[in-house]
Design a protein around this motif. Structure first.
Motif, short mmCIF file in Angstrom:
data_model
loop_
_atom_site.label_atom_id
_atom_site.label_comp_id
_atom_site.label_asym_id
_atom_site.label_seq_id
_atom_site.Cartn_x
_atom_site.Cartn_y
_atom_site.Cartn_z
N VAL A 60 1.03 -0.81 -0.16
CA VAL A 60 0.03 0.37 -0.09
C VAL A 60 0.82 0.95 -0.07
O VAL A 60 1.62 1.38 0.90
CB VAL A 60 -0.80 0.15 1.04
N PHE A 61 0.42 2.32 -1.10
CA PHE A 61 1.65 3.25 -1.01
C PHE A 61 0.42 4.22 -0.46
O PHE A 61 -0.45 4.61 -0.14
CB PHE A 61 1.05 3.69 -2.18
N ILE A 62 0.63 4.84 0.69
CA ILE A 62 0.50 5.97 2.18
C ILE A 62 1.66 7.60 1.74
O ILE A 62 2.06 7.98 1.23
CB ILE A 62 0.74 5.18 2.97
N ASN A 63 0.17 8.25 2.55
CA ASN A 63 0.79 9.44 2.70
C ASN A 63 0.20 9.51 4.91
O ASN A 63 -1.00 8.91 4.98
CB ASN A 63 0.20 10.38 2.31
N ILE A 64 1.07 10.03 5.41
CA ILE A 64 0.52 10.36 6.53
C ILE A 64 -0.05 12.19 6.83
O ILE A 64 1.06 13.10 6.07
CB ILE A 64 2.03 10.22 7.82
N ARG A 65 -0.85 11.77 7.33
CA ARG A 65 -1.46 13.22 7.39
C ARG A 65 -1.45 13.51 8.60
O ARG A 65 -1.96 12.70 10.26
CB ARG A 65 -3.08 13.15 6.98
N GLY A 66 -1.39 14.87 9.14
CA GLY A 66 -1.64 14.92 9.94
C GLY A 66 -2.50 16.72 10.96
O GLY A 66 -2.57 17.29 9.89
N ARG A 67 -3.01 16.76 12.21
CA ARG A 67 -3.74 17.75 11.94
C ARG A 67 -3.33 18.29 13.37
O ARG A 67 -3.61 17.60 14.37
CB ARG A 67 -5.43 17.34 11.23
N GLU A 68 -4.22 19.66 13.95
CA GLU A 68 -4.64 20.36 15.20
C GLU A 68 -6.27 19.75 15.56
O GLU A 68 -5.88 20.36 14.47
CB GLU A 68 -3.76 21.38 14.89
N TRP A 69 -6.09 19.88 16.87
CA TRP A 69 -7.50 20.20 17.02
C TRP A 69 -7.33 20.74 18.93
O TRP A 69 -6.70 20.33 19.58
CB TRP A 69 -8.44 19.19 17.05
N THR A 70 -8.02 22.11 18.58
CA THR A 70 -8.24 22.30 20.04
C THR A 70 -9.60 22.00 20.92
O THR A 70 -10.95 21.99 19.96
CB THR A 70 -8.66 24.23 20.19
N ASN A 71 -10.07 21.86 21.69
CA ASN A 71 -11.28 20.37 22.59
C ASN A 71 -11.58 22.30 23.25
O ASN A 71 -11.19 23.23 23.09
CB ASN A 71 -10.75 19.52 23.19
N PRO A 72 -12.90 21.66 23.83
CA PRO A 72 -14.17 22.69 23.98
C PRO A 72 -13.11 22.78 25.28
O PRO A 72 -13.39 24.88 25.88
CB PRO A 72 -14.59 21.99 24.66
N GLU A 73 -12.21 22.48 26.22
CA GLU A 73 -11.32 22.96 27.18
C GLU A 73 -9.81 23.64 26.79
O GLU A 73 -9.57 25.08 27.34
CB GLU A 73 -10.99 22.34 27.78
#
Length: 116
Positions: A60-73
């Protein structure tokens, strides 16, 4: 990047109201300490899994993705995902028989969101 292993599990296609489609699979690597890797296929790449079966040996040829998320606190959290974009079958399992199969890719292997 690429990962080689055997298909451990294929999940059902998930469809969302927005029209977004996603399907996940678990690939078990064949190394001294095997890893179960969750790989997601999105939109038209979902179709790549149409002929894949559990126990198939694939690349499987893949890309790694990352993301930032701010929770309600207000705490910032980071998440990673592995997205598949091409599959090459190494051994296709049919009952007790195996055969070598050609590459599988969708009609569009290019990514508009890549910076080059």
């Amino acid at each position: 990047m690429e990962i080689i292993g055997r298909v451990k599990k294929l999940f059902d296609i998930q469809k969302f109201n927005s029209g977004f489609r996603k399907r996940e699979m678990v690939l078990t690597t064949e190394e001294p300490y095997p890893q179960n890797i969750l790989i997601e296929f999105i939109q038209d790449k979902v179709d790549l899994l149409g002929s894949i079966r559990p126990e198939d040996k694939i690349k499987v040829f893949i890309n790694i993705r990352g993301r930032e998320w701010t929770n309600p606190e207000g705490t910032i959290k980071y998440f990673n995902s592995i997205q598949g974009w091409k599959i090459e079958e190494i051994q296709h399992s049919i009952g007790n028989k195996t055969s070598v199969s050609p590459s599988l890719s969708s009609s569009s292997d290019d990514f508009d969101d890549l910076p080059f």
